[in-house]
Write a protein that holds these residues in place. Structure first.
Motif, PDB file in Angstrom:
ATOM      1  N   VAL A  28       0.836  -1.203   0.000  1.00 22.40           N
ATOM      2  CA  VAL A  28       0.000   0.000   0.000  1.00 22.40           C
ATOM      3  C   VAL A  28       0.872   1.256   0.000  1.00 22.40           C
ATOM      4  O   VAL A  28       0.608   2.211  -0.735  1.00 22.40           O
ATOM      5  CB  VAL A  28      -0.972  -0.007   1.205  1.00 22.40           C
ATOM      6  N   ALA A  29       1.934   1.254   0.801  1.00 22.67           N
ATOM      7  CA  ALA A  29       2.821   2.421   0.859  1.00 22.67           C
ATOM      8  C   ALA A  29       3.491   2.655  -0.494  1.00 22.67           C
ATOM      9  O   ALA A  29       3.593   3.801  -0.952  1.00 22.67           O
ATOM     10  CB  ALA A  29       3.873   2.216   1.946  1.00 22.67           C
ATOM     11  N   SER A  31       2.356   1.783  -3.452  1.00 17.44           N
ATOM     12  CA  SER A  31       1.337   2.255  -4.386  1.00 17.44           C
ATOM     13  C   SER A  31       0.994   3.714  -4.130  1.00 17.44           C
ATOM     14  O   SER A  31       0.790   4.485  -5.073  1.00 17.44           O
ATOM     15  CB  SER A  31       0.073   1.400  -4.284  1.00 17.44           C
ATOM     16  N   ALA A  32       0.924   4.096  -2.855  1.00 18.79           N
ATOM     17  CA  ALA A  32       0.624   5.491  -2.519  1.00 18.79           C
ATOM     18  C   ALA A  32       1.737   6.410  -3.004  1.00 18.79           C
ATOM     19  O   ALA A  32       1.473   7.481  -3.563  1.00 18.79           O
ATOM     20  CB  ALA A  32       0.430   5.640  -1.010  1.00 18.79           C
ATOM     21  N   ARG A  33       3.001   5.998  -2.805  1.00 17.14           N
ATOM     22  CA  ARG A  33       4.120   6.812  -3.286  1.00 17.14           C
ATOM     23  C   ARG A  33       4.120   6.916  -4.799  1.00 17.14           C
ATOM     24  O   ARG A  33       4.438   7.954  -5.366  1.00 17.14           O
ATOM     25  CB  ARG A  33       5.443   6.226  -2.803  1.00 17.14           C
ATOM     26  N   ASP A  36       1.197   9.376  -5.862  1.00 15.99           N
ATOM     27  CA  ASP A  36       1.491  10.776  -5.555  1.00 15.99           C
ATOM     28  C   ASP A  36       2.590  10.789  -4.497  1.00 15.99           C
ATOM     29  O   ASP A  36       2.346  10.377  -3.361  1.00 15.99           O
ATOM     30  CB  ASP A  36       0.242  11.471  -5.022  1.00 15.99           C
ATOM     31  N   LEU A  39       1.627  11.968  -1.072  1.00 11.82           N
ATOM     32  CA  LEU A  39       0.498  11.324  -0.398  1.00 11.82           C
ATOM     33  C   LEU A  39       0.852  10.671   0.933  1.00 11.82           C
ATOM     34  O   LEU A  39       0.130  10.881   1.919  1.00 11.82           O
ATOM     35  CB  LEU A  39      -0.163  10.311  -1.335  1.00 11.82           C
ATOM     36  N   PRO A  40       1.935   9.899   1.047  1.00 19.36           N
ATOM     37  CA  PRO A  40       2.234   9.294   2.354  1.00 19.36           C
ATOM     38  C   PRO A  40       2.393  10.333   3.472  1.00 19.36           C
ATOM     39  O   PRO A  40       1.868  10.155   4.572  1.00 19.36           O
ATOM     40  CB  PRO A  40       3.541   8.537   2.109  1.00 19.36           C
ATOM     41  N   LEU A  43      -1.025  11.705   4.395  1.00 22.73           N
ATOM     42  CA  LEU A  43      -1.809  10.747   5.183  1.00 22.73           C
ATOM     43  C   LEU A  43      -1.338  10.709   6.639  1.00 22.73           C
ATOM     44  O   LEU A  43      -2.156  10.669   7.562  1.00 22.73           O
ATOM     45  CB  LEU A  43      -1.724   9.347   4.566  1.00 22.73           C
TER      46      LEU A  43
END
Length: 50
Positions: A28-29, A31-33, A36, A39-40, A43
């Motif tokens: 998940v981390a 994919s988030a990076r 964007d 984004l991490p 969040l």
């Protein structure tokens, strides 16, 4: 045939869950990076309370 006790099975399940949680978090981390780069951090900032 001797089967493992309940505590042995519980320990094994716990270890497998930890590995799965770490792998899920990493996926998940990543994919988030990729989606964007900011984004991490955004969040994590939402988790901080005043």
């Amino acid at each position: 045939m001797l089967l493992p006790g309940v505590s042995v099975l519980a320990r094994q399940v716990s270890e497998v869950r930890k590995v799965a949680d770490k792998r899920l978090h990493a996926t998940v981390a990543k994919s988030a990076r990729r989606a964007d780069p900011a984004l991490p951090g955004d969040l994590v900032a939402t988790l901080k309370t005043p």
